[in-house]
Design a protein around this motif. Structure first.
Motif, PDB file in Angstrom:
ATOM      1  N   THR A  73      -5.798 -23.628 -11.801  1.00 47.78           N
ATOM      2  CA  THR A  73      -7.221 -23.581 -11.457  1.00 47.78           C
ATOM      3  C   THR A  73      -7.630 -22.159 -11.089  1.00 47.78           C
ATOM      4  O   THR A  73      -8.715 -21.684 -11.455  1.00 47.78           O
ATOM      5  N   LEU A  74      -6.747 -21.470 -10.366  1.00 49.43           N
ATOM      6  CA  LEU A  74      -7.029 -20.090  -9.962  1.00 49.43           C
ATOM      7  C   LEU A  74      -7.234 -19.205 -11.202  1.00 49.43           C
ATOM      8  O   LEU A  74      -8.194 -18.425 -11.285  1.00 49.43           O
ATOM      9  N   PHE A  75      -6.344 -19.326 -12.175  1.00 52.87           N
ATOM     10  CA  PHE A  75      -6.482 -18.539 -13.403  1.00 52.87           C
ATOM     11  C   PHE A  75      -7.742 -18.942 -14.178  1.00 52.87           C
ATOM     12  O   PHE A  75      -8.458 -18.093 -14.710  1.00 52.87           O
ATOM     13  N   ASN A  76      -8.002 -20.243 -14.255  1.00 50.80           N
ATOM     14  CA  ASN A  76      -9.161 -20.715 -15.025  1.00 50.80           C
ATOM     15  C   ASN A  76     -10.475 -20.168 -14.447  1.00 50.80           C
ATOM     16  O   ASN A  76     -11.313 -19.638 -15.185  1.00 50.80           O
ATOM     17  N   LEU A  77     -10.625 -20.309 -13.141  1.00 52.11           N
ATOM     18  CA  LEU A  77     -11.869 -19.834 -12.506  1.00 52.11           C
ATOM     19  C   LEU A  77     -11.989 -18.310 -12.603  1.00 52.11           C
ATOM     20  O   LEU A  77     -13.077 -17.770 -12.807  1.00 52.11           O
ATOM     21  N   SER A  78     -10.863 -17.616 -12.452  1.00 53.41           N
ATOM     22  CA  SER A  78     -10.878 -16.151 -12.517  1.00 53.41           C
ATOM     23  C   SER A  78     -11.196 -15.679 -13.931  1.00 53.41           C
ATOM     24  O   SER A  78     -11.956 -14.720 -14.128  1.00 53.41           O
ATOM     25  N   ALA A  79     -10.593 -16.339 -14.926  1.00 47.54           N
ATOM     26  CA  ALA A  79     -10.811 -15.931 -16.321  1.00 47.54           C
ATOM     27  C   ALA A  79     -12.273 -16.126 -16.715  1.00 47.54           C
ATOM     28  O   ALA A  79     -12.843 -15.321 -17.471  1.00 47.54           O
TER      29      ALA A  79
END
Lengths: 98, 478
Positions: free
Chosen positions: B454-460
């Protein structure tokens, strides 16, 4: 929080096998005066006393009895190469009982 | 043509297609490392090109913070007490990168023994922010040299460690991506311990995609680190999804409200608008101001206390620089007193104060109890929200001579709240989201433990809507 003195700082430093110059102790005393005020901020929170002290974020998972499997060991010459002085494959330091 | 100004994933593609060779990449990386020596990112510059051509990072140069053990390579912790120390083993993260074919081109400068947040206390001198060629501005620390090496395009990624914010804060000050995964996600075997219960292996890239790709290579259990997670690995890049519709993001009001810098607040507003445009819900949540004020002292008490114990072995006997003395006690006192810098000594004495019999209950144990409450409070937010979004710092990188009011909320909370993720072990990522003049600004996202996807998805998603992906600091462009 206690009022910190240079004498107290010297005792604490000595317990860590450390020494400092007199001017460094004066600077450290000033630093303590600020940091101890910051430390005091943990005393303004309700509901803390009933909490368990948190030592790690999670339960450690990968522990337990394991098979006794022989692993790689270090060569003595590798272990000794970072020591300043060694003799007969042992690290040499100052004599304790003279 | 340069390939080092590309993202890690694009470099790997170019290597596969034989557009560039491993030798060319390493040579260019070393050339840049020497070209940018005025920013002082490296303790040691290497250049070993012995790599495995079948491995996923074959030929990719990287930099490593000088507090990770590297077999037969000088590893100083940026401290005089270890200025000649050559480890006899590799850290697990180094082994993994060797197996992946990456080429270590240099060991990077840190605040001495990772105890600091500015990059000024390393034994080889200050590290300078690459966005200020006049050399008046800090890079942030403690992983200072690693951040600068990535920001200057010397390497596409670099390894650091993060105990309070030591990757995520310099990432913000240097305009790059810095992630501290969940506690234990990456083995810490071979990382010089600072504060065992909050130390994390962390790293820098210039894109979120690269960050996601690297975690799959670096994570995993390790029988040499009991705190390493035994969870299955995951392909974060494959599952990267920038659809944020329906996601819920919290912004902690009391943290934002103590920040006054307009460029930080407008960048945050812009990020919030971007998420809302994508269909996410962004809401303000409230946390007890007194609890937020406790984050910095809790961090200091726990880290300094653990550091006194972890650094007890730096005594001049078995290894480390040895000073002369009449007996072994004098040897230890002289070695530690001459080998350790002032800032480290100060922190160790603070730790001894916290652990002293008179204080242990009211200071150290109390801080551990407050840590429980902080973590519980943040976990309660994660029951309703997918992530917490906050400015990574209260301002852009300061100059070396900036003095701040250390009792102000802006300093205590605004500049130090990232330690929440260390205390609770949460995954946390900083990425660039604006500028103040010439200096970049970073925003931080934090998710619940083990939810790096989720962290990567939101950041991307946020990265895709901003013009800062794969940003490199170039002198000629300023």
């Amino acid at each position: 929080m206690e009022k910190i003195t240079t004498k107290r700082l010297k005792e604490l430093a000595r317990s860590l096998m450390l020494d400092m110059s007199e001017s460094d102790y004066e600077d450290l005393k000033e630093e303590f005066n600020i940091v101890l005020k910051q430390f005091d901020l943990i005393n303004n929170i309700e509901g803390v006393d009933s909490k368990e002290p948190m030592t790690f974020p999670f339960e450690i998972q990968g522990v337990g009895l394991r098979e006794d499997i022989e692993g790689p060991t270090l060569e003595i010459k590798d272990v000794l190469k970072n020591s300043k002085d060694h003799q007969f494959n042992q690290i040499k330091i100052n004599r304790v009982v003279k | 043509m340069s390939y080092l100004n590309k993202s890690l994933i694009d470099i790997i593609e170019a290597l596969k297609n034989k557009q560039v060779s491993a030798k060319e990449l390493v040579e260019e990386s070393l050339l840049l490392a020497n070209k940018y020596s005025k920013y002082n990112p490296f303790v040691t510059i290497l250049g070993d090109t012995k790599v495995n051509s079948e491995a996923p990072l074959y030929g990719v140069p990287y930099a490593l913070k000088d507090n990770f053990s590297t077999k037969d390579i000088l590893t100083t912790g940026s401290s005089n007490i270890l200025k000649d120390y050559i480890p006899v083993f590799d850290a697990t993260v180094v082994e993994k990168l060797k197996e992946s074919g990456a080429t270590l081109i240099g060991k990077t400068v840190l605040d001495e023994l990772a105890m600091g947040g500015t990059g000024v206390s390393g034994h080889t001198g200050r590290v300078y922010n690459p966005y200020d060629p006049s050399l008046n501005t800090i890079s942030g620390g403690s992983s200072a040299g690693s951040a600068v090496a990535v920001a200057l395009g010397i390497v596409p990624f670099a390894i650091g460690s993060d105990t309070g914010d030591s990757v995520r804060k310099p990432a913000a000050h240097c305009g790059i991506v810095g992630i501290k995964p969940t506690y234990g996600r990456i083995s810490r075997y071979g990382l010089f311990p600072f504060a065992t219960s909050i130390d994390h292996v962390a790293y820098f890239t210039r894109t979120v995609r690269d960050s996601a790709f690297l975690l799959s290579l670096l994570e995993g259990s390790d029988n040499k680190d009991a705190t390493a997670s035994t969870r299955e690995g995951h392909n974060y890049l494959k599952d990267l999804n920038t659809d944020v519709k329906g996601k819920k993001i919290a912004v902690i009001s009391e943290i934002v409200d103590c920040i006054s810098e307009p460029s930080i607040l407008s960048s945050l507003d812009n990020a919030i608008s971007i998420y809302k445009e994508g269909g996410a819900t962004v809401e303000r949540v409230s946390v007890d101001l007194n609890l937020l004020r406790a984050i910095l002292p809790v961090y200091m008490i726990i880290s300094c206390s653990e550091a006194t114990s972890n650094n007890a072995g730096l005594d001049g006997i078995n290894f480390t620089s040895r000073e002369e003395g009449n007996d072994f006690e004098e040897v230890m006192i002289n070695s530690r007193s001459k080998g350790l810098g002032k800032s480290v000594k100060n922190r160790l004495v603070l730790g001894a104060y916290c652990l002293d019999n008179e204080n242990i209950e009211n200071v150290f144990i109390k801080a551990q109890k407050v840590r429980s409450l902080i973590t519980e409070t943040i976990n309660n937010i994660f029951k309703d929200y997918d992530a917490i979004l906050l400015p990574a710092s209260a301002d852009a990188a300061p100059t070396f001579d900036t003095l701040s009011d250390r009792m102000s909320d802006e300093c205590i909370i605004g500049e130090n709240h990232l330690a929440i993720a260390n205390l609770g072990g949460f995954p946390s990522l900083t990425l660039p989201y604006g500028f103040k003049g010439n200096l970049p600004l970073g925003v931080n996202l934090t998710c619940k433990a083990f939810d790096e996807q989720t962290l990567f998805n939101l950041s991307a998603y946020l990265e895709s809507k901003l013009p800062y992906e794969n940003m490199i600091a170039k002198e000629e462009e300023k």
